[in-house]
Each structure stands twice: as structure tokens, then as C-alpha cells.
Design an enzyme around this catalytic site. Structure first.
Site, PDB file in Angstrom:
ATOM      1  N   CYS A   2       0.963  -1.058   0.079  1.00 50.41           N
ATOM      2  CA  CYS A   2      -0.078   0.219  -0.111  1.00 50.41           C
ATOM      3  C   CYS A   2       1.030   1.194  -0.018  1.00 50.41           C
ATOM      4  CB  CYS A   2      -0.882   0.075   1.102  1.00 50.41           C
ATOM      5  SG  CYS A   2      -1.858  -1.766   1.689  1.00 50.41           S
ATOM      6  N   ARG A  27       1.299   1.245  -6.308  1.00 49.83           N
ATOM      7  CA  ARG A  27       1.751   0.177  -5.055  1.00 49.83           C
ATOM      8  C   ARG A  27       0.510  -0.413  -4.587  1.00 49.83           C
ATOM      9  NH1 ARG A  27       7.011   1.090  -2.403  1.00 49.83           N
ATOM     10  NH2 ARG A  27       6.036  -0.181  -0.714  1.00 49.83           N
ATOM     11  N   TRP A  74      -4.051  -1.948  -0.909  1.00 42.96           N
ATOM     12  CA  TRP A  74      -4.073  -3.144  -1.563  1.00 42.96           C
ATOM     13  C   TRP A  74      -4.702  -4.017  -0.494  1.00 42.96           C
ATOM     14  CZ3 TRP A  74      -1.871  -7.925  -1.132  1.00 42.96           C
ATOM     15  CH2 TRP A  74      -2.120  -9.034  -2.167  1.00 42.96           C
ATOM     16  N   ASN A 100       0.725   0.032   6.408  1.00 44.49           N
ATOM     17  CA  ASN A 100       1.190  -0.803   5.501  1.00 44.49           C
ATOM     18  C   ASN A 100       1.605  -2.176   6.225  1.00 44.49           C
ATOM     19  OD1 ASN A 100       0.703   1.112   3.393  1.00 44.49           O
ATOM     20  ND2 ASN A 100       2.754   1.556   3.111  1.00 44.49           N
ATOM     21  N   GLY A 101       1.313  -3.257   5.647  1.00 46.73           N
ATOM     22  CA  GLY A 101       1.629  -4.628   6.336  1.00 46.73           C
ATOM     23  C   GLY A 101       0.671  -5.331   6.949  1.00 46.73           C
ATOM     24  N   GLU A 483       8.527 -15.697 -18.523  1.00 47.30           N
ATOM     25  CA  GLU A 483       8.416 -14.075 -18.651  1.00 47.30           C
ATOM     26  C   GLU A 483       7.426 -13.624 -19.520  1.00 47.30           C
ATOM     27  OE1 GLU A 483       9.030 -12.274 -16.358  1.00 47.30           O
ATOM     28  OE2 GLU A 483       9.089 -10.404 -16.918  1.00 47.30           O
ATOM     29  N   LYS A 487       3.838 -11.883 -18.272  1.00 45.62           N
ATOM     30  CA  LYS A 487       3.521 -10.429 -18.671  1.00 45.62           C
ATOM     31  C   LYS A 487       2.224 -10.519 -19.270  1.00 45.62           C
ATOM     32  CE  LYS A 487       5.725  -8.660 -16.893  1.00 45.62           C
ATOM     33  NZ  LYS A 487       7.054  -8.989 -16.414  1.00 45.62           N
ATOM     34  N   GLU A 490      -0.587 -11.120 -16.596  1.00 45.04           N
ATOM     35  CA  GLU A 490      -0.685  -9.743 -15.500  1.00 45.04           C
ATOM     36  C   GLU A 490      -1.497  -8.776 -16.022  1.00 45.04           C
ATOM     37  OE1 GLU A 490       3.040  -9.183 -12.872  1.00 45.04           O
ATOM     38  OE2 GLU A 490       3.493  -9.225 -14.996  1.00 45.04           O
ATOM     39  N   HIS A 506       5.057 -33.758 -23.814  1.00 48.44           N
ATOM     40  CA  HIS A 506       4.608 -34.639 -22.615  1.00 48.44           C
ATOM     41  C   HIS A 506       3.202 -34.166 -22.004  1.00 48.44           C
ATOM     42  CE1 HIS A 506       8.408 -36.646 -23.026  1.00 48.44           C
ATOM     43  NE2 HIS A 506       8.807 -35.445 -23.047  1.00 48.44           N
ATOM     44  N   LYS A 605       2.813  -3.401  -6.976  1.00 49.87           N
ATOM     45  CA  LYS A 605       3.957  -3.439  -7.414  1.00 49.87           C
ATOM     46  C   LYS A 605       4.905  -4.073  -6.444  1.00 49.87           C
ATOM     47  CE  LYS A 605       7.203  -2.183 -10.000  1.00 49.87           C
ATOM     48  NZ  LYS A 605       7.544  -2.951 -11.338  1.00 49.87           N
TER      49      LYS A 605
HETATM   50  C1  F6R Z   1       5.896  -9.377 -12.515  1.00 43.85           C
HETATM   51  C2  F6R Z   1       6.252  -8.652 -11.436  1.00 43.85           C
HETATM   52  C3  F6R Z   1       6.374  -9.594  -9.922  1.00 43.85           C
HETATM   53  C4  F6R Z   1       7.465  -9.340  -9.259  1.00 43.85           C
HETATM   54  C5  F6R Z   1       7.875  -9.989  -7.995  1.00 43.85           C
HETATM   55  C6  F6R Z   1       8.911  -9.489  -7.194  1.00 43.85           C
HETATM   56  O1  F6R Z   1       5.733  -8.251 -13.435  1.00 43.85           O
HETATM   57  O2  F6R Z   1       6.303  -7.657 -11.397  1.00 43.85           O
HETATM   58  O3  F6R Z   1       6.429 -10.576 -10.526  1.00 43.85           O
HETATM   59  O4  F6R Z   1       8.799  -9.462 -10.067  1.00 43.85           O
HETATM   60  O5  F6R Z   1       6.650  -9.621  -7.194  1.00 43.85           O
HETATM   61  O6  F6R Z   1       9.203  -8.210  -6.941  1.00 43.85           O
HETATM   62  P1  F6R Z   1      10.566  -7.710  -6.689  1.00 43.85           P
HETATM   63  O7  F6R Z   1      11.475  -7.882  -7.931  1.00 43.85           O
HETATM   64  O8  F6R Z   1      10.303  -6.399  -6.455  1.00 43.85           O
HETATM   65  O9  F6R Z   1      11.224  -8.509  -5.502  1.00 43.85           O
END
Ligand code: F6R
Length: 610
Positions: A2, A27, A74, A100-101, A483, A487, A490, A506, A605
């Protein structure tokens, strides 16, 4: 995950808090709220939805207030609605808290507080903090002391800011596991969960450490530990520009960040790679170099995209530096009592440097005697601070929730580490120089790929209504397939899976029909022919093939329906290039579907809860 911003000073606080919340919205963004002090009373307005919705309910009010705080949420406990939005209050409405937390023991605390007559108005864990402070404030009449006593009751993680109508000139901030930074302005102070919310007003900041509590007033900020002993504040100067956290004319942060990659990859190498001499200098690893060279194995730990970077890093470290490497999900590593010892070196890979699982993995490995090193983007973040050393990736602030530029910078840093270790372990200088020159040429090649972004946009429109996608790659390009799929999931909400291309037969091959788009990452490397065989298997079942292939690969044209071109490079640096068209593909598909690219649903984020 958050966002928090609090202001105390001479100016009207509301526009400053609203602007700060807008900058933090990436965030967490399911609800938002603000409390200000006006005419001796706390005035709170909060709302499910975006910061823009919150702005509407504050319109032309609150202009005279000079102290206040806001939050963008969040949800962890309680659904995202108006009631559960922060700030939360005590019974009297004279104490407000943003948090936050996660407070793990909130149920027990709530029952106790309810028994002694406290009335709760939300389902959140946070509200217990406000009521506990109310209890202690009655006894101590000192806000900071009441917060301190409250914190002793809490299990879990927090970054909190508290204000009270009875102590109208201060904000009390405290942290355990959730970042907080205090900024010093002229006759004003700002506290936020992320420096991007305050950089417009000041660049001189102190990052609070776990177990610290700050009394934030206009002209002074006092930092103490939970035993009430004042501690010295380390004042740091923020160097990133406001421009870096703005869209600069791009429609979305994600697109801007994709296009920044020639520059951010270059920044990851700047002053570190002396290509002509085959030299790599990584200052943050100098003190642990002996350990690194002697390490029996290197363990790479991360979550999500950062874990994918680790998977590519495993190839680089083993194939270039000849060091055995393993990759672990941080969330699994921490709970399986891993066999780690002082002979191991563990790299924690994290864009934010705050991911709860990655931080816990760091502490687990450190506790077992391993050398722990960070590959982190956010300067001053907790993982960076708690590591024994490490390398910043220097990608600059990444605002789009889907990670793009941080990933390619992580790969670049892993390539640098591999080259440095290879040199230390005796690789011939001639060979290092050749690889270093290849790496040095990568930013220019990324630029070339981005010049063709329009081609990707056209292909994306063709697939915008697909319901599933398969991404296939082999070797170091298998993580690229993962990856690419991540993407797409997401930001477009299309179901996608990444697989090692040969594993397809398989199981996943059963999914292939004329409706299934299959993306092959197929550069002309040592296993190209094998990938082409897998591609033929898909073609034979009428799957719709999109291939990421090298500029000079004419053969693939006849087999794939669409080809996304990338220049050639050394095989283990290939992922840095091959992922770019996949970032663009997911971006343009999401745009074509009309989703919220920068703030996809349910995501945040920085995942600072388990
Ligand atoms: C994907 C994404 C998440 C982060 C993951 C780790 O686009 O953003 O999968 O990669 O939450 O976050 P960090 O790198 O900040 O530890």
C-alpha cells in the site's frame, strides 16, 4: 504494497498528499483515504476506487489544513470498500492511523479490545492499532509513547503513520518490515512509504529502519528506537529526477519503461564494464570477492519476474563462470529449512528490495551463515541494506506494475557478475574481451528491436481475443518463455503458460488446435534445430505460431505465421533481447483489450506481505 504519505508544514497539505498518493498508486489501488486536521478536529474521507475518486470527494474543501496523511490500499484483511479503506480511527475519532503490512495477532487483540468496550467500524487488522493507541494515550497523554507501547503488542509487519487531534503538530511514524522514508523540507516534513511521493518537495531523506519510531514535526524529526532512546539519523540525498517517475509523453508507464531499456541496460553497465580490456568492476562485491570465487555453489533467489532473471542467471553463471548455480523461489526457500552453509553465496534478486518473501529468504540464508548479496533496483531498500554486499541494477524508478526494465537490468548485472567470476577463475582474456564486447553491444540492439514496435502492435490486434497462449523456449530462453507468459497474464488477463519447448509433447500438446497461439523463442543458437522440430510439431497440429527469431533467419518465415525479429548476440545474453518483443506483445494486447495496463487488477508493485 500500500502507499502512505503524511505532511506537516506551512502549506496546505491536501494537494501535497493527493499528489503523493497519485505517485504511490502503483503500489496499491483498490481504495484510498485522507485524514487532515481542520479546526482542531480530524476530518477523514475515504473511498473504494482510485485516488481520482478520492480527489472528487475532497473537492474545494480542507484547503487550510497544514497537517494530514493519506493512504492507497491493496487489501489484505477485509474487502476493498469505503469502510475498510484507511485511515482508521479510535472510538473517539481523535486518533487516526494509516498502515502498510499485516498484524498477525489482530484477532486476539480485537476480541480483547471489544471486551473492554471499543467499537470497531471495519474488518481490517489496522483498526486494532488505533484502539490500542487510544488505550495507552489515556494513560500516558503522550502520542509517541502511546504508539511505542502499542507496537510492543503487535506481531507482524507494519509501516504506520499516526496523528491525533490532541497532539496537533506531529505525525508519529514507525516501521517494522514495511518501508518508510522521512523527507526534510524548509519548515515542513513529509513521510512516505516510497521516496517517489516526496521527491518533488525534498531530496534529503532518512530511511527508517525496522524498530525505529520517528516523531515528525514541521522543523524537527526525532528518530528513536522502541526503548525510547534517540538514534542517529542517516540523511541521504535522492538522485533520481521527477522526470523519471513521470510518463514523459508515453500513454503508459509500462510502455515508457519498455522504451527506456537501451538506456537502463547501459546504466547497469556504466563504469562497470570495460569491454576493450575485458574487465568488470563491481564495487559492491569487492569485499566478498574471495567468498564468491571460493563458493561451492551460488543460489539465486527471487519471486516472479526476478525469479525468472535468476533462471537465466543460472545459465550464465554455470556456462560462463563455470560455477554450479541453483535457483529458488523465495517463498519456498524460506519454509523448507534449506541446506545452506557458510560456503554458499546467496544472491537475492529484487526490483523493489522490499518483497517480504525475498527478505525472509535473505534472513534465513544469513542466519545459516551464507554470504548474502543483493541484486536490487531500489537504492536504500531493506534487502540492499541487509545484504553483505551486492549490485544495484540502476534501472531507475519502475512504476508500471508489470516489471520490464528491471528484468533486463537484472539480466545485465547477472551477465556482469558471470564475466567477473569467469575472469577471476582464469578464463582467457581474449575470450572475456569477446563476450564483454557482445554485452556492450546489447543496448544498441535493444534500440533496434524497439524501432519495430509497430509490427508487434499489429500482431497484437490479431490475437486480442485469444483465450489462451502457450510460450515455448529452450535453454536460457525457457525463462524468457515464462516471462512472456507472465507479462501477458498480468496485464491482459489472458491465460498463458510458459514451457520448455521439448516438454510440450509430454502434455501441453493436447491443447494445440487452430485457435491456440504459440509463441516460440527461437534464436539461432546451439539448440535452434531442436526448437524448430518442436515448432513443426505445433504447425502439424495447426497451432498459430508467432516466432521470436534472428534478423537473418529466413528459414523460419515459411513456418511461422508471424515473426518478431531480434538481432543476434551471444547465446546467454540472448534473453535480454528476446524478451523485448514479448513485453511489447503483452503490452499491445492489453491495450487492445482495454485493460488498465499500469495497474492491473489484484496486483501490487511491491509485495511486502507473505
Ligand atoms: C511481474 C512482477 C512480479 C515481481 C515480483 C518480485 O511483472 O512485477 O512478479 O517480479 O513480485 O518483486 P521484486 O522484484 O520487487 O522482489
Amino acid at each position: 504494497m500500500c502507499g502512505i504519505v503524511g505532511y506537516v508544514g506551512k502549506r496546505s497539505c491536501l494537494p501535497i498528499i493527493l499528489e503523493g498518493l497519485r505517485r504511490l498508486e502503483y503500489r496499491g489501488y483498490d481504495s484510498a483515504g485522507i485524514t487532515i486536521l481542520e479546526d482542531g478536529r480530524l476530518e477523514t474521507r475515504k473511498k473504494a476506487g482510485k485516488v481520482a475518486d478520492l480527489e472528487n470527494i475532497w473537492k474545494s474543501t480542507g484547503g487550510s489544513a497544514t497537517i494530514g496523511m493519506g493512504h492507497t490500499r491493496w487489501a489484505t484483511h477485509g474487502e476493498p470498500n469505503d469502510r475498510n479503506a484507511h485511515p482508521h480511527h479510535d472510538c473517539s475519532g481523535s486518533i487516526a492511523v494509516v498502515h502498510n503490512g499485516v498484524i498477525e495477532n489482530y484477532r486476539a487483540l480485537k476480541i480483547k479490545l471489544e471486551k473492554s468496550g471499543h467499537l470497531f467500524s471495519s474488518e481490517t487488522d489496522t483498526e486494532v492499532i488505533a484502539h490500542l493507541i487510544e488505550e495507552f494515550y489515556e494513560k500516558t497523554t503522550d502520542l509517541a509513547q502511546a504508539v511505542r507501547l502499542t507496537l510492543r503488542q503487535l506481531d507482524g509487519t507494519y509501516g504506520i503513520v499516526v496523528m491525533s487531534a490532541r497532539d496537533p503538530e506531529k505525525l508519529v511514524a514507525a516501521r517494522k518490515g514495511s518501508p518508510l522514508v522521512v523527507g526534510y523540507g524548509e519548515g515542513e516534513s513529509i513521510v512516505a512509504s516510497d521516496a517517489s511521493a516526496l521527491v518533488e518537495h525534498t531530496r534529503d531523506v532518512t530511511y527508517l529502519l525496522d524498530g525505529q519510531l520517528a516523531v515528525v514535526e514541521r522543523a524537527t524529526v526525532t528518530v528513536k528506537n522502541l526503548e525510547d532512546v534517540e538514534v542517529e539519523k542517516a540523511v541521504e540525498h535522492i538522485t533520481f529526477d521527477l522526470e523519471q517517475i513521470e510518463k514523459s509523453g508515453y500513454e503508459h508507464f509500462m510502455l515508457k519503461e519498455i522504451h527506456e531499456q537501451p538506456e537502463t541496460i547501459r546504466n547497469a553497465m556504466r563504469g562497470r564494464l570495460l569491454a576493450a580490456d575485458g574487465e568488470v568492476k563491481l564495487g559492491g562485491l569487492q569485499d566478498v570477492m574471495e567468498k564468491l570465487v571460493a563458493a561451492k555453489r551460488i543460489i539465486l533467489v527471487g519471486c516472479g519476474t526476478s525469479w525468472h532473471a535468476g533462471l537465466v542467471g543460472e545459465y550464465m553463471l554455470e556456462q560462463i563462470a563455470k560455477v554450479p548455480a541453483e535457483v529458488e523461489y523465495a517463498s519456498e526457500f524460506r519454509y523448507r529449512n534449506p541446506l545452506v552453509s557458510k560456503d554458499d553465496v546467496v544472491f537475492l534478486i529484487s526490483q523493489s528490495g522490499e518483497t517480504a518473501d525475498t527478505l525472509a529468504a535473505l534472513r534465513e540464508a544469513k542466519g545459516k551463515g551464507a554470504t548474502v548479496l543483493g541484486i536490487v533496483n531500489v537504492v536504500g531498500s531493506t534487502i540492499a541494506r541487509e545484504s553483505d554486499g551486492g549490485v544495484y541494477v540502476h534501472a531507475g524508478p519502475e512504476i508500471g506494475v508489470a516489471s520490464t526494465k528491471a528484468f533486463t537490468s537484472q539480466l545485465t548485472v547477472l551477465a556482469l557478475i558471470s564475466l567477473m567470476l569467469a575472469r577471476a577463475k582464469g578464463m582467457a582474456k581474449r575470450d572475456i574481451v569477446a563476450l564483454a564486447k557482445e554485452l556492450d553491444a546489447v543496448p544498441g540492439k535493444v534500440k533496434k528491436i524497439l524501432e519495430d514496435a509497430k509490427v508487434v502492435a499489429d500482431i497484437a490486434r490479431e490475437f486480442k481475443d485469444a483465450r489462451h497462449f502457450l510460450y515455448l523456449g529452450r535453454g536460457a530462453n525457457f525463462p524468457v518463455a515464462l516471462e512472456g507468459a507472465l507479462k501477458l497474464k498480468e496485464i491482459s488477463y489472458i491465460h498463458a503458460e510458459g514451457y520448455p519447448a521439448a516438454e510440450m509433447k509430454h502434455g501441453p500438446i493436447a491443447l494445440i488446435d487452430e485457435h491456440m497461439p504459440v509463441v516460440f523463442v527461437a534464436p539461432k543458437d546451439a539448440i535452434y534445430e531442436k526448437v524448430i522440430s518442436n515448432l513443426q510439431e505445433v504447425k502439424a497440429r495447426r497451432g498459430r505460431i508467432i516466432a521470436v527469431a534472428n534478423d537473418d533467419d529466413m528459414e523460419i518465415q515459411a513456418m511461422a505465421e508471424f515473426v518478431l525479429r531480434v538481432p543476434r548476440t551471444y547465446g546467454f545474453f540472448g534473453p535480454i533481447l528476446n524478451v523485448i518483443p514479448l513485453q511489447l506483445l503483452s503490452y499491445y494486447i492489453a491495450v487492445a483489450r482495454g485493460t488498465n495496463v499500469d495497474q492491473p487488477r489484484n496486483l501490487a508493485k511491491s509485495v511486502t506481505v507473505e
